[in-house]
Motif scaffolding. Structure first.
Motif, PDB file in Angstrom:
ATOM      1  N   ARG A 167     -16.626  22.071  17.083  1.00  0.00           N
ATOM      2  CA  ARG A 167     -17.023  20.928  18.247  1.00  0.00           C
ATOM      3  C   ARG A 167     -18.308  20.243  17.940  1.00  0.00           C
ATOM      4  N   GLY A 168     -19.551  20.779  17.606  1.00  0.00           N
ATOM      5  CA  GLY A 168     -20.582  20.241  17.291  1.00  0.00           C
ATOM      6  C   GLY A 168     -20.468  19.212  16.213  1.00  0.00           C
ATOM      7  N   LEU A 169     -19.481  19.132  15.435  1.00  0.00           N
ATOM      8  CA  LEU A 169     -19.257  18.030  14.356  1.00  0.00           C
ATOM      9  C   LEU A 169     -18.322  16.874  14.959  1.00  0.00           C
ATOM     10  N   GLY A 170     -17.956  17.065  16.270  1.00  0.00           N
ATOM     11  CA  GLY A 170     -16.985  16.201  16.664  1.00  0.00           C
ATOM     12  C   GLY A 170     -15.454  16.536  16.689  1.00  0.00           C
ATOM     13  N   HIS A 171     -15.196  17.599  16.146  1.00  0.00           N
ATOM     14  CA  HIS A 171     -13.819  18.005  15.783  1.00  0.00           C
ATOM     15  C   HIS A 171     -13.353  19.069  16.818  1.00  0.00           C
ATOM     16  N   SER A 172     -11.847  19.340  16.696  1.00  0.00           N
ATOM     17  CA  SER A 172     -11.419  20.495  17.866  1.00  0.00           C
ATOM     18  C   SER A 172     -11.072  21.602  16.722  1.00  0.00           C
ATOM     19  N   PRO A 173     -10.883  22.724  17.446  1.00  0.00           N
ATOM     20  CA  PRO A 173     -10.672  24.090  16.577  1.00  0.00           C
ATOM     21  C   PRO A 173      -9.452  23.852  15.886  1.00  0.00           C
ATOM     22  N   ASP A 174      -8.358  23.070  16.429  1.00  0.00           N
ATOM     23  CA  ASP A 174      -6.932  23.113  15.613  1.00  0.00           C
ATOM     24  C   ASP A 174      -7.049  22.102  14.640  1.00  0.00           C
ATOM     25  N   GLN A 175      -8.221  21.490  14.277  1.00  0.00           N
ATOM     26  CA  GLN A 175      -8.557  20.748  13.020  1.00  0.00           C
ATOM     27  C   GLN A 175      -8.940  21.790  11.704  1.00  0.00           C
ATOM     28  N   LEU A 176      -8.962  23.079  12.299  1.00  0.00           N
ATOM     29  CA  LEU A 176      -9.345  24.035  11.208  1.00  0.00           C
ATOM     30  C   LEU A 176      -8.007  24.323  10.378  1.00  0.00           C
ATOM     31  N   LYS A 177      -8.005  23.766   9.081  1.00  0.00           N
ATOM     32  CA  LYS A 177      -6.551  24.050   8.586  1.00  0.00           C
ATOM     33  C   LYS A 177      -6.556  25.255   7.546  1.00  0.00           C
ATOM     34  N   HIS A 178      -7.460  25.468   6.985  1.00  0.00           N
ATOM     35  CA  HIS A 178      -7.830  26.689   5.835  1.00  0.00           C
ATOM     36  C   HIS A 178      -8.860  27.529   6.114  1.00  0.00           C
ATOM     37  N   LEU A 179      -8.580  28.736   5.868  1.00  0.00           N
ATOM     38  CA  LEU A 179      -9.437  29.916   5.863  1.00  0.00           C
ATOM     39  C   LEU A 179      -9.553  30.587   4.681  1.00  0.00           C
ATOM     40  N   ILE A 180     -10.486  30.304   3.790  1.00  0.00           N
ATOM     41  CA  ILE A 180     -10.425  31.067   2.039  1.00  0.00           C
ATOM     42  C   ILE A 180     -11.421  31.975   2.256  1.00  0.00           C
ATOM     43  N   PHE A 181     -11.136  33.256   1.780  1.00  0.00           N
ATOM     44  CA  PHE A 181     -12.087  34.223   1.827  1.00  0.00           C
ATOM     45  C   PHE A 181     -12.551  34.444   0.277  1.00  0.00           C
ATOM     46  N   THR A 182     -13.923  34.788   0.380  1.00  0.00           N
ATOM     47  CA  THR A 182     -14.443  35.072  -1.139  1.00  0.00           C
ATOM     48  C   THR A 182     -14.069  36.618  -1.376  1.00  0.00           C
ATOM     49  N   HIS A 183     -13.828  37.516  -0.517  1.00  0.00           N
ATOM     50  CA  HIS A 183     -13.319  38.880  -0.704  1.00  0.00           C
ATOM     51  C   HIS A 183     -13.121  39.538   0.662  1.00  0.00           C
ATOM     52  N   GLY A 184     -12.700  40.527   0.760  1.00  0.00           N
ATOM     53  CA  GLY A 184     -12.104  41.469   1.868  1.00  0.00           C
ATOM     54  C   GLY A 184     -13.126  42.247   2.573  1.00  0.00           C
ATOM     55  N   HIS A 185     -14.229  42.165   2.505  1.00  0.00           N
ATOM     56  CA  HIS A 185     -15.371  43.049   3.109  1.00  0.00           C
ATOM     57  C   HIS A 185     -15.400  42.745   4.517  1.00  0.00           C
ATOM     58  N   PRO A 186     -15.616  43.759   5.393  1.00  0.00           N
ATOM     59  CA  PRO A 186     -15.601  43.626   6.841  1.00  0.00           C
ATOM     60  C   PRO A 186     -16.859  42.405   7.540  1.00  0.00           C
ATOM     61  N   ASP A 187     -17.755  42.202   6.795  1.00  0.00           N
ATOM     62  CA  ASP A 187     -18.592  41.246   7.134  1.00  0.00           C
ATOM     63  C   ASP A 187     -18.230  39.725   6.548  1.00  0.00           C
ATOM     64  N   HIS A 188     -17.080  39.698   5.902  1.00  0.00           N
ATOM     65  CA  HIS A 188     -16.377  38.436   5.498  1.00  0.00           C
ATOM     66  C   HIS A 188     -15.336  37.974   6.391  1.00  0.00           C
ATOM     67  N   ILE A 189     -14.599  39.096   6.853  1.00  0.00           N
ATOM     68  CA  ILE A 189     -13.103  39.013   7.580  1.00  0.00           C
ATOM     69  C   ILE A 189     -13.384  39.299   8.917  1.00  0.00           C
ATOM     70  N   GLY A 190     -14.633  39.720   9.493  1.00  0.00           N
ATOM     71  CA  GLY A 190     -14.774  40.289  10.731  1.00  0.00           C
ATOM     72  C   GLY A 190     -14.119  39.526  12.099  1.00  0.00           C
ATOM     73  N   SER A 191     -14.463  38.148  11.807  1.00  0.00           N
ATOM     74  CA  SER A 191     -13.846  37.366  13.094  1.00  0.00           C
ATOM     75  C   SER A 191     -12.735  36.536  12.775  1.00  0.00           C
ATOM     76  N   ALA A 192     -12.264  36.910  11.673  1.00  0.00           N
ATOM     77  CA  ALA A 192     -11.039  36.172  10.896  1.00  0.00           C
ATOM     78  C   ALA A 192      -9.923  36.151  12.003  1.00  0.00           C
TER      79      ALA A 192
END
Ligand SMILES: [Zn+2]
Ligand SMILES: [Zn+2]
Length: 234
Positions: A48-73
């Motif tokens: 929102r701070g960049l003037g977009h809306s959450p539904d404009q997030l199209k892709h979520l790419i993970f570097t790996h599957g550790h809990p500190d990288h997927i926690g809020s996914a």
């Protein structure tokens, strides 16, 4: 702590003791990694701070599957419907939400302490389903293009992502930049981890972002080379 611009089109979002990165592309927004649990508001605020809306997030790419990288996914995907990407060796971690594979602490006292504090393998997080496995060597046609580089050692299914338009490497936990460029807190295989560090140090990029620590905005690949490659005579 709020998001910070790294280079044109890329912002780093602090999500607890881990970073996520938001990229503005012609095809919508892309997020790299999803931080610790209960940090999803930081992502929505950044969008929102960049003037977009959450539904404009199209892709979520993970570097790996550790809990500190997927926690809020899971929470981010629920709100945005973003498509998810991860190397297939780590997909079972994401889709179960734990437990996670054990790691041994990296060499040195600091890493031994951090590894104990920040990596309880029995941790559980909200599971998130992965829509598309990442294939090492492929070019992902998102936000102008990412090269997918397999970087096992810290985590078997870890990848680094080289974003072509900004010549920025998203290193995940191949290394971190806390009190200087150095090892992640731990490794599943130290030998493979070293090989992956040398592998990314052989790439050419200007900027680097890390799962932990400050991004390096300029001349990042020469910093990697000095750290992990034998110096050759000029
Ligand atoms: Zn990790
Ligand atoms: Zn991490």
């Amino acid at each position: 702590m709020a998001m910070k611009r790294v280079i044109k089109g890329v912002h780093v979002i602090p999500m607890g003791m881990a970073n996520a990165f938001l990229i503005e592309g012609d095809d919508g927004l892309t997020l790299i990694d999803a931080g610790y649990p209960n940090k999803e508001a930081a992502v929505f605020d950044a969008i929102r701070g960049l003037g977009h809306s959450p539904d404009q997030l199209k892709h979520l790419i993970f570097t790996h599957g550790h809990p500190d990288h997927i926690g809020s996914a899971a929470a981010i995907v629920r709100e945005t419907g973003a498509r998810t990407y991860m190397h297939q060796l780590d997909i079972p971690l994401a889709e179960s939400g734990g437990p996670f594979r054990p790691m041994s602490a990296a060499p040195g006292l600091l890493r031994r302490v951090l590894c104990k504090l920040f990596y309880p393998p029995g941790w559980r997080v909200d599971p998130v389903s992965i829509d598309q496995p990442l294939t090492p060597g492929e070019m992902l046609y998102i936000a102008g293009g990412f090269d997918v580089i397999h970087t096992p050692g810290h985590c078997a299914g870890q990848v680094a992502l080289l974003w072509r338009p900004g010549r920025m490497l998203f290193a995940g936990d191949v290394c971190m930049n806390i009190m200087g460029l150095g090892d992640p807190i731990g490794f599943e295989s130290l030998e493979e981890g070293r090989a992956s560090q040398r592998n990314v140090a052989g790439l050419s990029f200007e900027t680097a972002g890390f799962g932990h620590g400050e991004p390096i905005a300029r001349e990042a690949s020469s910093r990697f080379r000095n750290k992990w490659c034998n110096k050759s005579p000029a």
